[in-house]
Design a protein around this motif. Structure first.
Motif, PDB file in Angstrom:
ATOM      1  N   LYS A   1       0.847  -1.173   0.000  1.00 40.88           N
ATOM      2  CA  LYS A   1       0.000   0.000   0.000  1.00 40.88           C
ATOM      3  C   LYS A   1       0.897   1.242   0.000  1.00 40.88           C
ATOM      4  O   LYS A   1       1.854   1.324   0.771  1.00 40.88           O
ATOM      5  N   CYS A   2       0.603   2.195  -0.840  1.00 39.70           N
ATOM      6  CA  CYS A   2       1.427   3.406  -0.925  1.00 39.70           C
ATOM      7  C   CYS A   2       1.153   4.315   0.273  1.00 39.70           C
ATOM      8  O   CYS A   2       0.009   4.615   0.580  1.00 39.70           O
ATOM      9  N   ASP A   3       2.207   4.741   0.918  1.00 35.16           N
ATOM     10  CA  ASP A   3       2.062   5.654   2.061  1.00 35.16           C
ATOM     11  C   ASP A   3       1.625   7.039   1.603  1.00 35.16           C
ATOM     12  O   ASP A   3       1.135   7.836   2.390  1.00 35.16           O
ATOM     13  N   GLY A   4       1.833   7.314   0.337  1.00 33.49           N
ATOM     14  CA  GLY A   4       1.495   8.640  -0.171  1.00 33.49           C
ATOM     15  C   GLY A   4       0.020   8.766  -0.512  1.00 33.49           C
ATOM     16  O   GLY A   4      -0.641   9.719  -0.093  1.00 33.49           O
ATOM     17  N   CYS A   5      -0.524   7.792  -1.264  1.00 31.39           N
ATOM     18  CA  CYS A   5      -1.895   7.931  -1.766  1.00 31.39           C
ATOM     19  C   CYS A   5      -2.791   6.776  -1.348  1.00 31.39           C
ATOM     20  O   CYS A   5      -3.965   6.747  -1.737  1.00 31.39           O
ATOM     21  N   LYS A   6      -2.240   5.816  -0.574  1.00 34.13           N
ATOM     22  CA  LYS A   6      -3.004   4.656  -0.067  1.00 34.13           C
ATOM     23  C   LYS A   6      -3.408   3.683  -1.173  1.00 34.13           C
ATOM     24  O   LYS A   6      -4.147   2.737  -0.934  1.00 34.13           O
TER      25      LYS A   6
ATOM     26  N   VAL B   1       8.923   3.974  -6.996  1.00 32.17           N
ATOM     27  CA  VAL B   1       8.197   5.246  -7.007  1.00 32.17           C
ATOM     28  C   VAL B   1       6.750   4.934  -7.406  1.00 32.17           C
ATOM     29  O   VAL B   1       6.522   4.255  -8.407  1.00 32.17           O
ATOM     30  N   CYS B   2       5.811   5.412  -6.612  1.00 34.04           N
ATOM     31  CA  CYS B   2       4.395   5.146  -6.879  1.00 34.04           C
ATOM     32  C   CYS B   2       3.987   5.819  -8.197  1.00 34.04           C
ATOM     33  O   CYS B   2       4.220   7.017  -8.375  1.00 34.04           O
ATOM     34  N   ASP B   3       3.374   5.050  -9.105  1.00 38.95           N
ATOM     35  CA  ASP B   3       3.020   5.663 -10.388  1.00 38.95           C
ATOM     36  C   ASP B   3       1.695   6.425 -10.316  1.00 38.95           C
ATOM     37  O   ASP B   3       1.271   7.031 -11.285  1.00 38.95           O
ATOM     38  N   HIS B   4       1.069   6.388  -9.141  1.00 40.10           N
ATOM     39  CA  HIS B   4      -0.149   7.196  -8.981  1.00 40.10           C
ATOM     40  C   HIS B   4       0.172   8.592  -8.452  1.00 40.10           C
ATOM     41  O   HIS B   4      -0.316   9.584  -8.966  1.00 40.10           O
ATOM     42  N   CYS B   5       0.998   8.627  -7.379  1.00 39.79           N
ATOM     43  CA  CYS B   5       1.223   9.927  -6.720  1.00 39.79           C
ATOM     44  C   CYS B   5       2.683  10.370  -6.730  1.00 39.79           C
ATOM     45  O   CYS B   5       3.005  11.460  -6.263  1.00 39.79           O
ATOM     46  N   GLY B   6       3.580   9.537  -7.206  1.00 47.57           N
ATOM     47  CA  GLY B   6       4.990   9.928  -7.247  1.00 47.57           C
ATOM     48  C   GLY B   6       5.722   9.764  -5.931  1.00 47.57           C
ATOM     49  O   GLY B   6       6.876  10.171  -5.798  1.00 47.57           O
ATOM     50  N   HIS B   7       5.050   9.149  -4.955  1.00 52.84           N
ATOM     51  CA  HIS B   7       5.709   8.924  -3.659  1.00 52.84           C
ATOM     52  C   HIS B   7       6.932   8.029  -3.838  1.00 52.84           C
ATOM     53  O   HIS B   7       6.882   7.009  -4.503  1.00 52.84           O
ATOM     54  N   HIS B   8       8.050   8.454  -3.240  1.00 51.04           N
ATOM     55  CA  HIS B   8       9.288   7.671  -3.316  1.00 51.04           C
ATOM     56  C   HIS B   8       9.392   6.754  -2.104  1.00 51.04           C
ATOM     57  O   HIS B   8       9.573   7.228  -0.987  1.00 51.04           O
TER      58      HIS B   8
END
Ligand SMILES: [Zn+2]
Lengths: 318, 280
Positions: free
Chosen positions: B26-31, B45-52
């Protein structure tokens, strides 16, 4: 000499009581010279006994004690012809860091050092000796001037840390200290640093790189204060006393680790018991140290400085 | 130094959450729930929100260095316990746990390699090794990266990920700030570039030494970069900190990083800068 003003530390209480009793007896004039002498002897014996049993935490208490001499006290007592220099020529002047030209014997020197305040108003003005980036940048500007004119640098370290504030971060506290470390490593004049009170972390090191590092007997120097270390590990400062031993922050500890070069003895009971004697001792030590450094070829000095820091890492190979 | 705690629970950890085995994160940036394999292909790197997501030192080497050109150095250097430090935990035990967790002997992976054909000396800090803290070994290995660069006349690159100085080594860790910074003065004298890459987090004694002494500072998006920890600042000034405080974008605005490069562009960015500074 007069009994130092309070608040007194718990472990010096018995000495304070005895010293006050002696003072009272002297005032009333109802005591013979030999009795005074014997009481003085008793007081000194008591002070020696207490000194021998000081814990690391006690040293921290002494390093922070009210009445302990600050940078400007040493500057005014040991040096002559002090000209304070203000401002970093970038942002402003930081009263937590004092810099200036002064004469030690016949030798002009550049002084940099953190400055604490005596009373509440002055403490706030001096930000409790916690410099902002402009303080470190002022110190650097003055040290580079010292290099230009061939003046040795004397650094007085007395800080609970570089100021952890919003503006300090915005103006690059980390960058300011980092640049000082780099420039001091290669500054082409002798640098003599002395920890006179508190030497906390990067805020101390930011004016503390040099050829010789001295430490007053009751000063402390470390990567973090025991309170902050306790707060990181336990969430509060409750373990500060035992941690201060664990962390090896006293002059004796650091001499044994090879981090400092020399311990400067304090008057019995600590510098606040006899500031005049402290100025005399440190003044003599500074004159001796500067004379020695001035006698060394600068390239040799820089080589030695580089080797000293390169050798500080303790590790194994396997 | 209290970003320790924050970093542990903070952004960038790969967490498992009621998904089959290790397939999903689960992405910590956008869940958003992400397919792990795909995430790895996107350099974490999350391809939804760019969270590294946080990655280890070896992964940075894989991302930056041309295949087949990497020669690690000083792999046998290990921490000792000079203070015999015992607090909540024995320092010796912390070292052992970190060694087990990372499979490395220290918190810095260093060596030589090529970046788009350009030889460099590279050091990468690993946050998983006692919070990436800088003890004697880490300082020594970073200093040796600069010395190697000076000997070989190649640029030096350090990827920082650190809570700062390692308090379990006391003032000796503080001294590593001085020894690493001193080498950068010699890089300057030799006309060699030093590129400092700042990742999440770069704090305390690392920020107050080599990490802020680069010719060029390249930060990963969203990285926490600063000197004092957030808790200390909050307790000192007794007010809330502005949103985005001490993030890479904040430092860019305040003038302390040169540019922000998303991880997929990191290697090309480094190569382009080196192409200008040291065409070789
Ligand atoms: Zn996301």
């Amino acid at each position: 000499m007069p009994v130092p003003k309070g608040p007194h530390l718990e472990f010096e209480q018995p000495v304070v009581e005895l010293a006050m009793k002696i003072e009272d007896l002297l005032k009333t004039g109802t005591i013979t010279d030999s009795d005074v002498k014997s009481l003085q002897g008793k007081k000194e014996a008591l002070q020696k006994k207490i000194s021998a049993k000081l814990t690391s935490w006690n040293r921290i208490e002494l390093a922070r004690r009210a009445g302990r001499p600050f940078t400007l006290d040493y500057v005014k007592s040991i040096f002559t012809d002090f000209v304070e220099l203000h401002g970093d020529r970038r942002f402003g002047d930081d009263p937590a860091m004092v810099c200036g030209l002064a004469r030690l014997g016949d030798q002009s020197v550049m002084i940099v050092g953190q400055q604490k305040g005596r009373d509440t108003k002055e403490s706030i003005r001096r930000n409790f000796g916690m410099a902002n980036p402009e303080g470190y940048r002022k110190a650097l500007r003055c040290m580079i001037m010292a290099e230009k004119f061939g003046l040795p640098v004397i650094s007085f370290i007395d800080t609970p840390g570089a100021f952890p504030g919003l503006g300090a971060e915005e103006r690059g506290q980390g960058e300011a200290i980092a640049v000082n470390l780099m420039e001091m490593a290669v500054l082409r004049v002798p640098i003599l640093a002395v920890v006179i009170g508190e030497g906390a972390s990067g805020g101390a090191l930011g004016i503390g790189v040099g050829d010789r590092l001295l430490m007053l007997e009751n000063a402390w120097y470390g990567v973090i204060s025991p309170e902050s270390c306790s707060a990181i590990l336990w969430g509060d400062s409750s373990k500060k006393q035992e941690l201060s031993g664990t962390m090896k922050i006293t002059a004796d500890d650091l001499k044994a680790l090879g981090v400092i070069d020399r311990i400067v003895p304090e008057p019995l009971g600590g510098a606040h018991w006899d500031p005049e004697a402290m100025y005399e001792t440190l003044g003599a030590v500074l004159r001796e140290e500067i004379a020695k450094l001035q006698g060394v070829n600068i390239d040799a000095l820089l080589r030695k400085r580089a080797e000293k820091y390169a050798a500080m890492a303790k590790f194994a190979e396997k | 130094m209290e970003w320790f705690r924050k970093a542990k629970s903070g952004i960038g950890t790969l967490i498992k959450k009621d998904t089959p085995a290790d397939l999903w994160v689960k992405c910590d940036g956008c869940k958003e729930v992400l397919y792990r394999k795909e995430l790895a292909q996107h350099l974490h790197v999350c391809d939804h929100c760019g969270h590294h997501f946080r990655i280890g030192a070896a992964e940075y080497v894989r991302i930056l260095v041309d295949a087949g050109t990497w020669f690690p150095m000083d792999t046998t250097l290990r921490s000792v316990d000079p203070l015999k430090f015992v607090a909540k935990k024995k320092y010796k035990d912390s070292i052992q746990e970190a060694e087990k967790k990372t499979g490395a002997a220290s918190g810095v992976l260093s060596g030589t390699g090529k970046i788009e054909g350009r030889p460099v000396a590279l050091g990468v800090m690993d946050f998983r090794f006692i919070g990436g803290s800088m003890g004697s070994v880490e300082g020594e290995k970073i200093a040796r990266v600069f010395r190697k660069a000076l000997r070989d006349k190649v640029p030096a690159i350090i990827v920082s990920a650190s809570g700062g100085a390692r308090m379990q080594e006391g003032v000796l860790s503080l001294m590593q700030m001085a020894s690493t910074s001193a080498e950068i003065a010699r890089m300057r004298d030799a006309g060699l570039p030093f590129l400092s890459i700042l990742t999440n987090p770069t704090m305390g004694g690392v920020t107050a030494s080599f990490a802020m002494l680069g010719d060029v500072h390249i930060a990963e998006p969203g990285s926490l970069i600063g000197f004092a920890g957030e808790r200390v600042i909050r307790e000192t000034i007794r007010q809330q900190l502005p949103p985005g405080f001490q993030r890479a974008e904040f430092l860019l605005e305040k003038g302390f990083v040169d540019l922000i490069a998303p991880r997929p562009e990191l290697k090309a960015t480094v190569a382009r800068v080196l192409g200008h500074l040291y065409p070789g």
